[in-house]
Design a protein around this motif. Structure first.
Motif, PDB file in Angstrom:
ATOM      1  N   ILE A  63       0.856  -1.186   0.000  1.00  0.00           N
ATOM      2  CA  ILE A  63       0.000   0.000   0.000  1.00  0.00           C
ATOM      3  C   ILE A  63       0.888   1.231   0.000  1.00  0.00           C
ATOM      4  N   ASN A  64       0.357   2.331  -0.446  1.00  0.00           N
ATOM      5  CA  ASN A  64       1.153   3.552  -0.554  1.00  0.00           C
ATOM      6  C   ASN A  64       0.489   4.660   0.259  1.00  0.00           C
ATOM      7  N   SER A  65       0.903   4.773   1.518  1.00  0.00           N
ATOM      8  CA  SER A  65       0.302   5.786   2.387  1.00  0.00           C
ATOM      9  C   SER A  65       0.684   7.195   1.976  1.00  0.00           C
ATOM     10  N   ALA A  66       1.715   7.347   1.142  1.00  0.00           N
ATOM     11  CA  ALA A  66       2.121   8.677   0.687  1.00  0.00           C
ATOM     12  C   ALA A  66       1.038   9.363  -0.132  1.00  0.00           C
ATOM     13  N   VAL A  67       0.074   8.609  -0.655  1.00  0.00           N
ATOM     14  CA  VAL A  67      -1.004   9.236  -1.423  1.00  0.00           C
ATOM     15  C   VAL A  67      -1.807  10.204  -0.559  1.00  0.00           C
ATOM     16  N   MET A  68      -1.705  10.066   0.758  1.00  0.00           N
ATOM     17  CA  MET A  68      -2.455  10.935   1.664  1.00  0.00           C
ATOM     18  C   MET A  68      -1.833  12.331   1.798  1.00  0.00           C
ATOM     19  N   VAL A  69      -0.518  12.437   1.628  1.00  0.00           N
ATOM     20  CA  VAL A  69       0.215  13.655   1.985  1.00  0.00           C
ATOM     21  C   VAL A  69       0.239  14.662   0.844  1.00  0.00           C
ATOM     22  N   THR A  70      -0.144  15.901   1.143  1.00  0.00           N
ATOM     23  CA  THR A  70      -0.035  16.981   0.143  1.00  0.00           C
ATOM     24  C   THR A  70       0.793  18.162   0.650  1.00  0.00           C
ATOM     25  N   HIS A  71       1.046  18.237   1.961  1.00  0.00           N
ATOM     26  CA  HIS A  71       1.780  19.363   2.542  1.00  0.00           C
ATOM     27  C   HIS A  71       2.803  18.840   3.550  1.00  0.00           C
ATOM     28  N   VAL A  72       3.905  19.583   3.673  1.00  0.00           N
ATOM     29  CA  VAL A  72       4.950  19.230   4.629  1.00  0.00           C
ATOM     30  C   VAL A  72       5.399  20.496   5.343  1.00  0.00           C
ATOM     31  N   GLY A  73       5.594  20.402   6.654  1.00  0.00           N
ATOM     32  CA  GLY A  73       6.042  21.560   7.424  1.00  0.00           C
ATOM     33  C   GLY A  73       6.815  21.148   8.656  1.00  0.00           C
ATOM     34  N   GLY A  74       7.248  22.146   9.424  1.00  0.00           N
ATOM     35  CA  GLY A  74       8.007  21.906  10.643  1.00  0.00           C
ATOM     36  C   GLY A  74       7.221  22.269  11.884  1.00  0.00           C
ATOM     37  N   MET A  75       7.908  22.273  13.009  1.00  0.00           N
ATOM     38  CA  MET A  75       7.257  22.514  14.306  1.00  0.00           C
ATOM     39  C   MET A  75       6.513  23.850  14.343  1.00  0.00           C
ATOM     40  N   ASP A  76       7.114  24.888  13.775  1.00  0.00           N
ATOM     41  CA  ASP A  76       6.506  26.221  13.869  1.00  0.00           C
ATOM     42  C   ASP A  76       5.256  26.372  13.020  1.00  0.00           C
ATOM     43  N   SER A  77       4.956  25.376  12.193  1.00  0.00           N
ATOM     44  CA  SER A  77       3.757  25.461  11.341  1.00  0.00           C
ATOM     45  C   SER A  77       2.537  24.804  11.977  1.00  0.00           C
ATOM     46  N   ILE A  78       2.720  24.113  13.100  1.00  0.00           N
ATOM     47  CA  ILE A  78       1.657  23.253  13.628  1.00  0.00           C
ATOM     48  C   ILE A  78       0.465  24.046  14.154  1.00  0.00           C
ATOM     49  N   VAL A  79       0.703  25.133  14.886  1.00  0.00           N
ATOM     50  CA  VAL A  79      -0.399  25.875  15.513  1.00  0.00           C
ATOM     51  C   VAL A  79      -1.368  26.402  14.460  1.00  0.00           C
ATOM     52  N   GLU A  80      -0.871  27.181  13.517  1.00  0.00           N
ATOM     53  CA  GLU A  80      -1.753  27.798  12.532  1.00  0.00           C
ATOM     54  C   GLU A  80      -2.371  26.764  11.591  1.00  0.00           C
ATOM     55  N   THR A  81      -1.602  25.739  11.245  1.00  0.00           N
ATOM     56  CA  THR A  81      -2.153  24.699  10.372  1.00  0.00           C
ATOM     57  C   THR A  81      -3.295  23.972  11.063  1.00  0.00           C
ATOM     58  N   THR A  82      -3.118  23.641  12.324  1.00  0.00           N
ATOM     59  CA  THR A  82      -4.159  22.932  13.067  1.00  0.00           C
ATOM     60  C   THR A  82      -5.409  23.788  13.214  1.00  0.00           C
ATOM     61  N   LYS A  83      -5.238  25.032  13.551  1.00  0.00           N
ATOM     62  CA  LYS A  83      -6.393  25.917  13.745  1.00  0.00           C
ATOM     63  C   LYS A  83      -7.185  26.120  12.452  1.00  0.00           C
ATOM     64  N   ASN A  84      -6.496  26.099  11.324  1.00  0.00           N
ATOM     65  CA  ASN A  84      -7.138  26.404  10.043  1.00  0.00           C
ATOM     66  C   ASN A  84      -7.290  25.187   9.142  1.00  0.00           C
ATOM     67  N   LEU A  85      -7.174  24.004   9.710  1.00  0.00           N
ATOM     68  CA  LEU A  85      -7.108  22.783   8.912  1.00  0.00           C
ATOM     69  C   LEU A  85      -8.242  22.636   7.892  1.00  0.00           C
ATOM     70  N   PRO A  86      -9.514  22.901   8.249  1.00  0.00           N
ATOM     71  CA  PRO A  86     -10.582  22.713   7.260  1.00  0.00           C
ATOM     72  C   PRO A  86     -10.490  23.664   6.067  1.00  0.00           C
TER      73      PRO A  86
END
Length: 419
Positions: free
Chosen positions: A333-356
């Motif tokens: 199986i290829n779980s990489a098909v799920m991933v479209t974005h990559v970031g670091g620790m400092d991106s987590i807060v804003e990405t999580t808050k605005n995820l939808p």
């Protein structure tokens, strides 16, 4: 020790901060977190704060580390577990802890994935929810949790012969599978798994109403790949259909679908799925709604006379998780098909808050360095000015535009991470 991490304090209140991690006890394990993918369930938790069933009442005074789709390295093992776990080994983990509501990323002050280091408590270790992982990449173990949810869905469905009380677990072998709203990250994970499930279907039909998402789905899991594995795969835009129910049913020769998965919590989609069930068909309401009163009209006449079934599944168990990681490591199986974005620790807060509001699929984070949350499809444009992104773009293009171990290694080399 001082660590960095993102912690929940209350409704829509998550903070990236430095805090003290205590010394581990003899029955605990200290780990270095390397990757953590962001789940929509985390966004739902942030919206609810302490009103979420998994979040403790005193979260404002004792904030919890968010993130539950994580992996990394074992750093220090308490004396109780010295014979079972070894320092320096990679680990994988199951965040759904049997017999309890508490889980990493929701309930623990020092146990969660959005941190540089965290501590596995004894209750989690005793229940077999951490194990040594031999895979090459980290990201595939992070994606083991969402993939295990897809696998759990396939295993949860069931069928039975007329007048038999024996439930045959799993989607129907040789049957027709319909994945409604299936061109998002979880839907693509389900498609990838469906091509290798032991109860291999005859046909998988995947719907969406977004042409860009359908185009990407066709690129990363083409119909030709499914055909090579003995499965007839169709991607369908229901927005272009005059009568979606009739036209989707026609694909099956008019009999309907043995297994229907609803991957979008939308009333009309759930009702459409119910109408498309074949005799003895099983509909799995997979998508989790935020509305506690969410409901839809179901055909109970068919439930009675055609033995149709309506159920839901959420999460996957430890066996599902291990299956996900093992099949990813073997390339089944290829779980990489799920991933479209990559970031670091400092991106987590804003990405999580605005995820939808952020288009695309899974947002994969690496917690040992800072990096803006970046769409893989934007690497090329950024690479016109930054040679690092140019190299990442060339690497991803070699893998059908997908994330890979090679891309992960480039990231580690660039940021000086030893992994």
């Amino acid at each position: 020790m001082k660590v960095r991490g993102v912690r929940l304090y209350g409704v829509n209140d998550i903070r990236l901060e430095e805090f003290e991690l205590p010394e581990i006890k003899e029955d605990e394990i200290l780990v270095k977190v390397v990757s953590d993918s962001i789940c929509m369930s985390t966004w739902k938790m942030v919206q609810a704060g302490k009103n979420h069933k998994r979040v403790p009442e005193n979260v404002a005074e004792h904030p919890v580390i968010i993130g539950h789709e994580f992996t990394g390295d074992i750093v220090k093992v308490g004396s109780k577990w010295k014979d079972q776990f070894h320092e320096g080994k990679k680990f994988a983990q199951q965040p759904a802890i049997p017999g309890q509501m508490e889980s990493p990323g929701y309930s623990y002050e020092y146990f969660g994935g959005a941190a540089t280091y965290c501590i596995f408590p004894n209750d989690v270790i005793e229940k077999g929810c951490i194990w040594e992982y031999e895979g090459d990449s980290y990201f595939e173990a992070s994606l083991g949790e969402p993939m295990s949810c897809c696998i759990g869905g396939y295993h949860s469905n069931y069928h039975c012969e007329h007048l038999s009380y024996e439930h045959k677990m799993g989607t129907l072998e040789g049957g027709d599978i319909l994945i409604l709203g299936g061109c998002g990250p979880m839907g693509l994970g389900a498609v990838s798994y469906g091509l290798t499930f032991e109860n291999k279907p005859k046909r998988i039909v995947v719907t969406d109403i977004n042409e860009a998402k359908i185009a990407r789905a066709k690129e990363v899991i083409p119909e030709s790949e499914a055909a090579e594995k003995g499965v007839e795969l169709h991607y369908v835009n229901t927005a272009n259909m005059e009568d979606p129910v009739a036209e989707l049913k026609a694909i099956t020769g008019g009999k309907g679908y043995s297994d229907v998965f609803v991957y979008a919590p939308v009333k009309s989609i759930a009702e459409m799925g119910n109408k498309l069930l074949a005799e003895d068909g099983c509909m799995n309401f997979f998508a989790g709604p935020t509305d506690t009163q969410f409901s839809a009209n179901m055909n109970l006449y068919d439930c009675h006379y055609a033995r149709t079934k309506i159920m839901g599944s959420t999460g996957g168990n430890t066996d599902d998780m291990k299956e996900a990681i093992e099949k990813s490591a073997k390339g089944l199986i290829n779980s990489a098909v799920m991933v479209t974005h990559v970031g670091g620790m400092d991106s987590i807060v804003e990405t999580t808050k605005n995820l939808p509001n952020i288009p695309g699929g899974k947002k994969l984070t690496y917690t040992q360095f800072d990096m803006p949350m970046t769409a893989i499809e934007d690497f090329g444009k950024l690479g016109e000015k930054d040679p690092f992104y140019k190299e990442l773009d060339e690497c991803c293009k070699k893998h059908k535009g997908l994330w890979s171990k090679e891309a992960e290694d480039l990231l580690f080399e660039h940021f000086g991470v030893k992994a």
